[in-house]
Design a protein around this motif. Structure first.
Motif, PDB file in Angstrom:
ATOM      1  N   SER A  83      26.377 -10.967 -17.245  1.00 10.14           N
ATOM      2  CA  SER A  83      26.265 -10.935 -18.709  1.00 10.14           C
ATOM      3  C   SER A  83      24.833 -11.250 -19.115  1.00 10.14           C
ATOM      4  N   THR A  98      27.796  -6.991 -21.060  1.00 14.57           N
ATOM      5  CA  THR A  98      28.513  -7.645 -19.970  1.00 14.57           C
ATOM      6  C   THR A  98      29.137  -6.609 -19.056  1.00 14.57           C
ATOM      7  N   PRO A 153      32.502 -13.123 -20.284  1.00  9.92           N
ATOM      8  CA  PRO A 153      32.083 -14.511 -20.051  1.00  9.92           C
ATOM      9  C   PRO A 153      32.495 -15.440 -21.183  1.00  9.92           C
ATOM     10  N   GLN A 154      32.566 -16.720 -20.870  1.00 14.63           N
ATOM     11  CA  GLN A 154      32.843 -17.728 -21.883  1.00 14.63           C
ATOM     12  C   GLN A 154      31.590 -18.054 -22.690  1.00 14.63           C
ATOM     13  N   VAL A 155      30.439 -17.949 -22.037  1.00 14.18           N
ATOM     14  CA  VAL A 155      29.174 -18.269 -22.704  1.00 14.18           C
ATOM     15  C   VAL A 155      28.705 -17.034 -23.478  1.00 14.18           C
ATOM     16  N   LYS A 156      28.794 -17.101 -24.798  1.00 13.57           N
ATOM     17  CA  LYS A 156      28.407 -15.967 -25.638  1.00 13.57           C
ATOM     18  C   LYS A 156      27.228 -16.290 -26.549  1.00 13.57           C
ATOM     19  N   LEU A 179      27.537 -26.289 -16.811  1.00 13.79           N
ATOM     20  CA  LEU A 179      27.732 -24.986 -17.456  1.00 13.79           C
ATOM     21  C   LEU A 179      27.894 -23.891 -16.410  1.00 13.79           C
ATOM     22  N   ASN A 239      31.315 -24.345 -14.437  1.00 16.54           N
ATOM     23  CA  ASN A 239      32.498 -24.107 -15.277  1.00 16.54           C
ATOM     24  C   ASN A 239      32.659 -22.645 -15.672  1.00 16.54           C
ATOM     25  N   ASN A 240      31.576 -21.872 -15.561  1.00 23.59           N
ATOM     26  CA  ASN A 240      31.630 -20.473 -15.997  1.00 23.59           C
ATOM     27  C   ASN A 240      31.386 -19.493 -14.850  1.00 23.59           C
ATOM     28  N   SER A 241      31.519 -19.994 -13.612  1.00 22.55           N
ATOM     29  CA  SER A 241      31.394 -19.138 -12.416  1.00 22.55           C
ATOM     30  C   SER A 241      30.089 -18.353 -12.412  1.00 22.55           C
ATOM     31  N   ILE A 242      28.993 -19.044 -12.734  1.00 23.40           N
ATOM     32  CA  ILE A 242      27.667 -18.424 -12.713  1.00 23.40           C
ATOM     33  C   ILE A 242      26.978 -18.827 -11.410  1.00 23.40           C
ATOM     34  N   GLY A 247      27.507 -13.377 -11.784  1.00 26.67           N
ATOM     35  CA  GLY A 247      28.732 -14.027 -11.326  1.00 26.67           C
ATOM     36  C   GLY A 247      28.864 -14.027  -9.813  1.00 26.67           C
TER      37      GLY A 247
END
Length: 403
Positions: free
Chosen positions: A32, A48, A53-56, A95, A98-101, A121
């Motif tokens: 993303s 994306t 993603p959760q982080v927008k 961060l 928790n967001n699989s980055i 990811g």
């Protein structure tokens, strides 16, 4: 970049071409990209691939932004445990986990300002990315960064060219339709003041002698929409200038103008307007208000102000709307005033708006003077009142005297 220049879907195609290749280049499950938005002072999700993603959104003051500006190259998750410079950023590690980055690729403009953040990811096989893959990601980051900067430069140049062109068009139209001098007939003298403050404005006013004893007046505000507003004002100008003597009532004039705007092929805008006709034999003023400001009349003998107003919608909204006029019969010397909304948008250094009461005071104090002199006093008063502030909207003021 050159291949897609001028394409309205350019950014979609840009990201599809540059980012979607990550899936087969590095076997990523998701990616993303957040691009910096100046007006929001934040990095906003722009494209994306894979799972949403959760982080927008990331604010410009976030510690992630600080980390990217410090490292200025590829940041992979293992560095949070091994690099002494990165270890203190525990909140960014949270961060990331928790967001699989797995990898962060920051992008910068020529001045070194962070303009985008690309999140990578997990690997499709569930394993960590190898050292060689991380190195290739850095090469990819540089290439993607260059393409992004070039694209933004092209967009900026094109926007500037369009903006400059639009400003020239609006300015040219204003210069061609705003009257330098107002016509007159027996018993009425008119003077006007126009302050050109905006490249977006579309105000228009004019008076026209219909025959020896009849004069028509129109003022319109086409809203602040740049070229569209100016084109609408130009259409109103052309229609008003073409009036023949048979259009001797405000009903006829407004119905014509409303039809012109409603059937226009050049714009879908509307305009608030005020129209009146004056008959010098009957000393009669007939008027229609289409959602504009009311006409103010100062009756000198009575030392009183009255407002002339009617109910009506802006022209250009409903083609079959019936505008109904009212009549004011002049019984003694009077001074009329009508103004655009820009006057109330003018403020002083403390933020207080210029009030119509100041104009009324000037009219009352100088009621023996000509409209031209009163206009000069009002203009000077506005300049003094707003001397330390920028006036952002156009201002139109018309003063007339009947006696």
């Amino acid at each position: 970049v050159e291949e897609f220049e001028g394409d309205p879907t350019y950014w979609d195609r840009f990201f599809t071409t540059t980012m979607d290749s990550l899936e087969y280049l590095f076997n990523v499950t998701s990616a993303s990209f957040l691009m910096y938005n100046e007006s929001e002072k934040a990095f906003i999700l722009s494209h994306t691939i894979g799972q949403m993603p959760q982080v927008k959104r990331v604010s410009a003051g976030d510690s992630l932004v600080q980390l990217c500006q410090i490292v200025k190259s590829t940041i992979h998750q293992s560095l949070f445990y091994t690099d002494e410079m990165i270890k203190p950023f525990d909140d960014v590690l949270g961060l990331v986990k928790n967001n699989s980055i797995e990898v962060i690729l920051p992008c910068f403009d020529q001045s070194g300002k962070l303009i985008g953040i690309l999140f990578i990811g997990p690997h499709k096989k569930g394993r960590p990315y190898t050292f060689n893959e991380i190195e290739f990601m850095e090469l990819y980051r540089v290439k993607f960064n260059n393409a992004l900067v070039n694209s933004l430069q092209i967009e900026e140049v094109k926007s500037k060219q369009i903006g400059e062109h639009d400003n020239l068009v609006v300015s040219a139209i204003k210069n061609s339709i705003i009257p330098r001098q107002m016509p007159y007939i027996d018993h009425i003298r008119i003077s006007s003041f126009f302050m050109n403050n905006s490249n977006l404005g579309g105000e228009f006013f004019n008076a026209k002698v219909l025959h020896k004893n009849a004069l028509a007046f129109l003022i319109s505000d086409c809203s602040y929409s740049g070229v569209d507003a100016a084109v609408l004002a130009l259409e109103l100008y052309a229609a008003f200038e073409s009036l023949s003597p048979i259009y001797d009532t405000p009903e006829k004039i407004m119905q014509l103008l409303n039809w012109v705007v409603c059937t226009s092929k050049f714009t879908e805008r509307y305009a608030t307007s005020f129209c009146f006709t004056f008959n010098s034999e009957a000393l009669s003023l007939k008027y229609i208000n289409a959602a504009f400001n009311p006409l103010i009349i100062y009756e000198i003998q009575n030392d009183s102000f009255i407002e002339l107003d009617t109910k009506g919608i802006p022209i250009g909204i409903e083609k079959d709307f019936i505008y109904e006029s009212k009549e004011y019969v002049v019984k003694g010397p009077c001074i009329g005033c009508i103004y655009s909304n820009g006057i109330t948008g003018a403020v002083n250094s403390t933020g207080q708006p210029y009030s119509i009461g100041r104009i009324k005071d000037l009219i009352r104090l100088h009621n023996s003077e000509s409209p031209a002199l009163i206009i000069r006093r009002i203009s000077s008063d506005i300049d003094t009142y707003t001397s330390n502030t920028a006036v952002k909207e156009d201002i139109s003021i018309i003063i007339f005297r009947i006696e």
